[in-house]
Each structure stands twice: as C-alpha cells, then as structure tokens.
Design a protein around this motif. Structure first.
Motif, PDB file in Angstrom:
ATOM      1  N   GLN A 136       0.805  -1.361   0.029  1.00  0.00           N
ATOM      2  CA  GLN A 136       0.011   0.019   0.010  1.00  0.00           C
ATOM      3  C   GLN A 136       0.937   1.123  -0.180  1.00  0.00           C
ATOM      4  N   ASP A 137       2.036   1.121   0.475  1.00  0.00           N
ATOM      5  CA  ASP A 137       2.739   2.360   0.663  1.00  0.00           C
ATOM      6  C   ASP A 137       3.840   2.573  -0.632  1.00  0.00           C
ATOM      7  N   GLY A 138       4.058   1.658  -1.309  1.00  0.00           N
ATOM      8  CA  GLY A 138       4.771   1.527  -2.702  1.00  0.00           C
ATOM      9  C   GLY A 138       4.182   2.195  -3.823  1.00  0.00           C
ATOM     10  N   PHE A 139       4.857   2.446  -4.747  1.00  0.00           N
ATOM     11  CA  PHE A 139       4.434   2.919  -6.173  1.00  0.00           C
ATOM     12  C   PHE A 139       5.014   2.229  -7.389  1.00  0.00           C
ATOM     13  N   VAL A 140       4.299   2.009  -8.279  1.00  0.00           N
ATOM     14  CA  VAL A 140       4.873   1.403  -9.661  1.00  0.00           C
ATOM     15  C   VAL A 140       4.625   2.293 -10.794  1.00  0.00           C
ATOM     16  N   ILE A 141       5.671   2.533 -11.460  1.00  0.00           N
ATOM     17  CA  ILE A 141       5.339   3.251 -12.786  1.00  0.00           C
ATOM     18  C   ILE A 141       5.821   2.390 -13.935  1.00  0.00           C
ATOM     19  N   GLY A 142       4.847   2.214 -14.956  1.00  0.00           N
ATOM     20  CA  GLY A 142       5.245   1.409 -16.036  1.00  0.00           C
ATOM     21  C   GLY A 142       5.423   2.423 -17.399  1.00  0.00           C
ATOM     22  N   VAL A 143       6.206   2.216 -18.186  1.00  0.00           N
ATOM     23  CA  VAL A 143       6.477   2.819 -19.262  1.00  0.00           C
ATOM     24  C   VAL A 143       6.636   2.040 -20.409  1.00  0.00           C
ATOM     25  N   ASP A 144       5.876   2.353 -21.767  1.00  0.00           N
ATOM     26  CA  ASP A 144       5.961   1.762 -22.917  1.00  0.00           C
ATOM     27  C   ASP A 144       5.934   2.752 -24.169  1.00  0.00           C
ATOM     28  N   SER A 145       6.362   2.539 -25.207  1.00  0.00           N
ATOM     29  CA  SER A 145       6.381   3.488 -26.212  1.00  0.00           C
ATOM     30  C   SER A 145       5.163   3.383 -27.099  1.00  0.00           C
ATOM     31  N   ASP A 146       4.173   2.636 -26.759  1.00  0.00           N
ATOM     32  CA  ASP A 146       3.140   2.294 -27.682  1.00  0.00           C
ATOM     33  C   ASP A 146       1.994   2.951 -26.852  1.00  0.00           C
ATOM     34  N   LYS A 147       1.298   3.823 -27.288  1.00  0.00           N
ATOM     35  CA  LYS A 147       0.187   4.751 -26.449  1.00  0.00           C
ATOM     36  C   LYS A 147      -0.947   4.042 -26.317  1.00  0.00           C
ATOM     37  N   PHE A 148      -1.317   3.027 -27.358  1.00  0.00           N
ATOM     38  CA  PHE A 148      -2.408   2.173 -27.128  1.00  0.00           C
ATOM     39  C   PHE A 148      -2.406   1.352 -25.993  1.00  0.00           C
ATOM     40  N   THR A 149      -1.192   0.823 -25.834  1.00  0.00           N
ATOM     41  CA  THR A 149      -0.714  -0.223 -24.831  1.00  0.00           C
ATOM     42  C   THR A 149      -0.946   0.350 -23.509  1.00  0.00           C
ATOM     43  N   VAL A 150      -0.450   1.598 -23.595  1.00  0.00           N
ATOM     44  CA  VAL A 150      -0.369   2.312 -22.188  1.00  0.00           C
ATOM     45  C   VAL A 150      -1.734   2.596 -21.608  1.00  0.00           C
ATOM     46  N   LEU A 151      -2.719   3.145 -22.696  1.00  0.00           N
ATOM     47  CA  LEU A 151      -4.107   3.169 -22.299  1.00  0.00           C
ATOM     48  C   LEU A 151      -4.680   1.837 -21.896  1.00  0.00           C
ATOM     49  N   GLU A 152      -4.499   0.774 -22.461  1.00  0.00           N
ATOM     50  CA  GLU A 152      -4.822  -0.552 -21.940  1.00  0.00           C
ATOM     51  C   GLU A 152      -4.495  -0.745 -20.593  1.00  0.00           C
ATOM     52  N   ALA A 153      -2.994  -0.540 -20.473  1.00  0.00           N
ATOM     53  CA  ALA A 153      -2.442  -0.969 -19.115  1.00  0.00           C
ATOM     54  C   ALA A 153      -3.092  -0.066 -17.939  1.00  0.00           C
ATOM     55  N   GLU A 154      -3.339   1.313 -18.403  1.00  0.00           N
ATOM     56  CA  GLU A 154      -4.028   2.378 -17.244  1.00  0.00           C
ATOM     57  C   GLU A 154      -5.505   1.715 -16.968  1.00  0.00           C
ATOM     58  N   ARG A 155      -6.011   1.267 -18.066  1.00  0.00           N
ATOM     59  CA  ARG A 155      -7.538   0.630 -17.701  1.00  0.00           C
ATOM     60  C   ARG A 155      -7.536  -0.599 -17.014  1.00  0.00           C
ATOM     61  N   LYS A 156      -6.590  -1.423 -17.235  1.00  0.00           N
ATOM     62  CA  LYS A 156      -6.235  -2.857 -16.339  1.00  0.00           C
ATOM     63  C   LYS A 156      -6.181  -2.407 -15.008  1.00  0.00           C
ATOM     64  N   ALA A 157      -5.049  -1.360 -14.752  1.00  0.00           N
ATOM     65  CA  ALA A 157      -4.851  -1.387 -13.337  1.00  0.00           C
ATOM     66  C   ALA A 157      -5.854  -0.526 -12.724  1.00  0.00           C
ATOM     67  N   ILE A 158      -6.849   0.339 -12.955  1.00  0.00           N
ATOM     68  CA  ILE A 158      -7.890   0.626 -12.567  1.00  0.00           C
ATOM     69  C   ILE A 158      -8.685  -0.401 -12.077  1.00  0.00           C
ATOM     70  N   ALA A 159      -9.002  -1.274 -13.088  1.00  0.00           N
ATOM     71  CA  ALA A 159     -10.088  -2.415 -12.862  1.00  0.00           C
ATOM     72  C   ALA A 159      -9.634  -3.158 -11.931  1.00  0.00           C
ATOM     73  N   ALA A 160      -8.277  -3.465 -11.865  1.00  0.00           N
ATOM     74  CA  ALA A 160      -7.565  -4.543 -10.610  1.00  0.00           C
ATOM     75  C   ALA A 160      -7.520  -3.614  -9.275  1.00  0.00           C
ATOM     76  N   GLY A 161      -8.023  -2.459  -9.092  1.00  0.00           N
ATOM     77  CA  GLY A 161      -8.122  -1.872  -7.908  1.00  0.00           C
ATOM     78  C   GLY A 161      -6.762  -1.306  -7.336  1.00  0.00           C
ATOM     79  N   VAL A 162      -5.846  -1.206  -8.544  1.00  0.00           N
ATOM     80  CA  VAL A 162      -4.375  -0.596  -7.944  1.00  0.00           C
ATOM     81  C   VAL A 162      -4.067   0.836  -8.577  1.00  0.00           C
ATOM     82  N   GLY A 163      -5.017   1.297  -9.122  1.00  0.00           N
ATOM     83  CA  GLY A 163      -4.725   2.543 -10.072  1.00  0.00           C
ATOM     84  C   GLY A 163      -4.268   3.742  -9.262  1.00  0.00           C
ATOM     85  N   ASP A 164      -4.250   3.469  -7.686  1.00  0.00           N
ATOM     86  CA  ASP A 164      -3.801   4.581  -6.896  1.00  0.00           C
ATOM     87  C   ASP A 164      -2.533   4.625  -6.677  1.00  0.00           C
ATOM     88  N   ARG A 165      -1.944   3.454  -6.932  1.00  0.00           N
ATOM     89  CA  ARG A 165      -0.354   3.182  -6.679  1.00  0.00           C
ATOM     90  C   ARG A 165       0.438   2.630  -8.173  1.00  0.00           C
TER      91      ARG A 165
END
Length: 75
Positions: free
Chosen positions: A22-51
């Motif tokens: 809960q106190d940590g933070f993860v940043i993922g980077v990718d060069s494909d903008k559509f992949t990044v949008l999908e990653a953001e969607r999945k993180a929110i759906a998984a309940g970890v969008g806050d970190r």
C-alpha cells in the motif's frame, strides 16, 4: 518505487503493485500509446490505480532522475 520499462498492457505492473504494498508505487512505461491506455484501464479495474501509473515513454529517453526508483524491471 519500482519502474517497469516496456510494461506492455500491465501484465507485470499489477503484480508489482502487490509486491510494493500500500505504501509503494509502480510506474510502467511503454512506447505504444494504445498499450499504455490499456495498461491504465487494467490497473484501475484491478483496484491498484492509486499506486500504479503508466506513461508513454521511449525506453531510450526515460524522463526520470537517477536514484528515483528502488528497483527496475525490464523485459
């Protein structure tokens, strides 16, 4: 704080969120903008969008300061 270079569609960033806790933070980077949008969607759906955040960044031009992360994952 963990950086995942070449994060793809959040396959590992979501799992990393569990590892950093809960106190940590993860940043993922990718060069494909559509992949990044999908990653953001999945993180929110998984309940970890806050970190978990994903950014469209080329791996050869990382905009982070030296020492900003405790660990880096790259595949």
């Amino acid at each position: 704080r963990v950086l995942d270079v070449g994060c793809g569609p959040a396959s590992d960033t979501i799992a990393l969120a569990d590892r950093v806790g809960q106190d940590g933070f993860v940043i993922g980077v990718d060069s494909d903008k559509f992949t990044v949008l999908e990653a953001e969607r999945k993180a929110i759906a998984a309940g970890v969008g806050d970190r978990v955040r994903h950014r469209c960044v080329h791996s050869m031009q990382l905009p982070f300061a030296s020492g900003e992360f405790d660990a880096v994952r790259c595949e």
